[in-house]
Design an enzyme around this catalytic site. Structure first.
Site, PDB file in Angstrom:
ATOM      1  N   HIS A  80       0.832  -1.217   0.000  1.00 57.30           N
ATOM      2  CA  HIS A  80       0.000   0.000   0.000  1.00 57.30           C
ATOM      3  C   HIS A  80       0.857   1.253   0.000  1.00 57.30           C
ATOM      4  O   HIS A  80       1.992   1.242   0.470  1.00 57.30           O
ATOM      5  CB  HIS A  80      -1.005  -0.005   1.148  1.00 57.30           C
ATOM      6  N   ASP A  82      -0.173   4.349   1.280  1.00 57.48           N
ATOM      7  CA  ASP A  82      -0.424   5.282   2.386  1.00 57.48           C
ATOM      8  C   ASP A  82       0.376   4.906   3.631  1.00 57.48           C
ATOM      9  O   ASP A  82       0.774   3.749   3.811  1.00 57.48           O
ATOM     10  CB  ASP A  82      -1.925   5.328   2.715  1.00 57.48           C
ATOM     11  N   ASP A 113       6.573   0.029   7.000  1.00 59.50           N
ATOM     12  CA  ASP A 113       5.143  -0.189   6.703  1.00 59.50           C
ATOM     13  C   ASP A 113       4.673   0.854   5.709  1.00 59.50           C
ATOM     14  O   ASP A 113       4.251   1.915   6.100  1.00 59.50           O
ATOM     15  CB  ASP A 113       4.353  -0.142   8.006  1.00 59.50           C
ATOM     16  N   GLU A 147      -4.959   1.564   2.787  1.00 53.75           N
ATOM     17  CA  GLU A 147      -4.945   0.315   3.574  1.00 53.75           C
ATOM     18  C   GLU A 147      -5.011   0.613   5.059  1.00 53.75           C
ATOM     19  O   GLU A 147      -5.642  -0.109   5.822  1.00 53.75           O
ATOM     20  CB  GLU A 147      -3.667  -0.492   3.256  1.00 53.75           C
ATOM     21  N   GLU A 148      -4.351   1.707   5.460  1.00 53.54           N
ATOM     22  CA  GLU A 148      -4.254   2.010   6.891  1.00 53.54           C
ATOM     23  C   GLU A 148      -5.588   2.440   7.500  1.00 53.54           C
ATOM     24  O   GLU A 148      -5.700   2.591   8.718  1.00 53.54           O
ATOM     25  CB  GLU A 148      -3.178   3.089   7.143  1.00 53.54           C
ATOM     26  N   GLU A 175       1.585  -7.662   2.590  1.00 55.25           N
ATOM     27  CA  GLU A 175       2.510  -7.335   3.669  1.00 55.25           C
ATOM     28  C   GLU A 175       2.429  -8.322   4.840  1.00 55.25           C
ATOM     29  O   GLU A 175       1.408  -8.968   5.049  1.00 55.25           O
ATOM     30  CB  GLU A 175       2.248  -5.916   4.173  1.00 55.25           C
ATOM     31  N   HIS A 363       4.377   1.941  12.501  1.00 56.56           N
ATOM     32  CA  HIS A 363       3.498   2.887  13.220  1.00 56.56           C
ATOM     33  C   HIS A 363       4.196   3.552  14.403  1.00 56.56           C
ATOM     34  O   HIS A 363       3.553   4.262  15.172  1.00 56.56           O
ATOM     35  CB  HIS A 363       2.206   2.214  13.701  1.00 56.56           C
TER      36      HIS A 363
END
Ligand code: ZN
Length: 391
Positions: A80, A82, A113, A147-148, A175, A363
């Site tokens: 992804h 984002d 990520d 995705e997030e 992922e 994150h």
């Protein structure tokens, strides 16, 4: 040969840092710069490029490397675009500068990520193409939006579109999470169920030892709940995870409230019995006293699982990793990813991250990835992509 490899490494690191410098960060992500970055990438790699917008401003970018037998179901390599927000004051390096330190660590939001993964897929293709390799099946490298935030306007919509149907995906990689000294691969995800329990009781003056208070019911309910949690914890990977996350109720110290509301985060593995779990909570409610009840639990269906028995793509993947002499473990993902939408559309999907000896900083503040780890991942995909696309 040494020089050629070094040159390829340099290109990969440059592209990685360039991608990280695009602040595709929530909320309200603008994907324009990601799209043009990937369009240029496709030209450089001489593979085809498409953008599909199932929702305006939510582009699904697809770079396609044509196989020798394009009529066979294809292989999808998903990541992804984002990234999650940052608290910039907590960062040692600016989160969208992609600084590299003396140890070769590249600092940026998305370094783990999951912008590294997209770069690793593409740079593996560059290396394979340099050796005049062509896969048997067509390989689609997909870059998803949002995705997030659950992929609701991204992958979830895309898998229902004719564009997705046209890709005829037979197998997908998405992922995963880095293992320490081994590779972790995910064939399923836990399903999050928010459980809200209301405990109603007799209100009154805070000085009185009245019967049937909401607090006593909370106490009884939590005793049962945490006994269950202890039993689940002992089960390890197959556990239902349960946690009390919100407590509401009360207005003033000397007033006994007539209700407390408890909210729980619960996550069920695909092997769990959601109906039995719901019945158990209802039973605890009954046993905790009158006026204890749960809000509608919602859909009982759990996230689908990718079956590994006789799965030729999985067997090819596994064999390749075994040849690399890296231990491999199959796990259920605790979090959620776009893989859930792909599995929901009937596509065999594995979550996989090729990073070794890397603390998981997804994150977190000061997210980074070491360039040696980035390059190792590219080299791993140089073996894995041919294996799964030749099935
Ligand atoms: Zn991610």
């Amino acid at each position: 040969m040494q020089d050629a490899t070094k040159k390829l490494d340099t290109i990969a690191i440059e592209n990685f840092r360039k991608y990280l410098r695009i602040p595709s960060v929530h909320p309200n992500v603008n994907y324009d710069d990601c799209v043009s970055f990937l369009r240029d990438y496709s030209k450089d790699l001489e593979i085809s490029f498409n953008v599909y917008e199932c929702q305006v401003k939510k582009p699904m970018v697809v770079l396609s490397w044509l196989g020798k037998e394009p009529n066979l179901p294809s292989v999808m390599l998903n990541s992804h675009m984002d990234v999650v927000p940052v608290i910039e004051s907590n960062w040692v390096h600016k989160p969208f500068d992609a600084d590299i330190d003396e140890n070769g660590n590249v600092y940026a939001r998305g370094a783990q990520d999951v912008k590294s993964l997209g770069i690793q897929y593409l740079e593996a293709i560059r290396r394979l193409k340099a050796e005049y390799y062509q896969p048997r099946r067509t390989v689609h490298v997909t870059f998803a939006p949002d995705e997030e935030v659950g992929g609701v306007l991204g992958m979830k919509l895309f898998v229902k579109s004719e564009h997705f149907r046209d890709l005829d995906v037979g197998f997908a990689l998405d992922e995963g999470i880095p293992g320490e000294t081994e590779y972790w691969v995910y064939n399923a995800e836990k399903t999050t169920k928010r459980v809200v329990v209301h405990c109603e009781g007799q209100g009154g003056h805070g000085s009185l030892l009245i019967d049937d208070t909401a607090g006593e019911k909370v106490s009884r309910f939590l005793t049962k709940f945490y006994a269950f949690r202890k039993d689940e914890k002992a089960k390890g990977d197959d556990a239902i995870s349960v946690n009390l996350t919100i407590m509401q109720g009360g207005v003033q110290n000397n007033v006994i409230p007539s209700e407390f509301v408890l909210t729980f985060d619960t996550r069920l593995p695909p092997t769990a019995d959601a109906k039995a779990f719901k019945e158990k909570i209802n039973q605890w409610c009954d046993e905790s006293g009158d006026g204890v009840w749960i809000e509608d639990f919602g859909d009982l269906a759990l996230a689908p699982i990718t079956n590994l028995d006789n799965n030729l793509f999985w067997l090819a993947f596994k064999k390749t990793v075994e040849e690399m002499k890296i231990p491999l473990k199959v796990l259920v993902l605790n979090a959620s990813s776009d893989a859930v939408h792909l599995r929901g559309a009937g596509v065999s999907t594995l979550g996989f991250c090729p990073h070794l000896n890397t603390p998981n900083r997804a994150h977190r503040d000061n997210e980074y990835l070491n360039i040696d780890v980035l390059i190792h991942g590219i080299e791993a995909f140089c073996k894995i992509i041919p294996a799964i696309s030749n099935v």
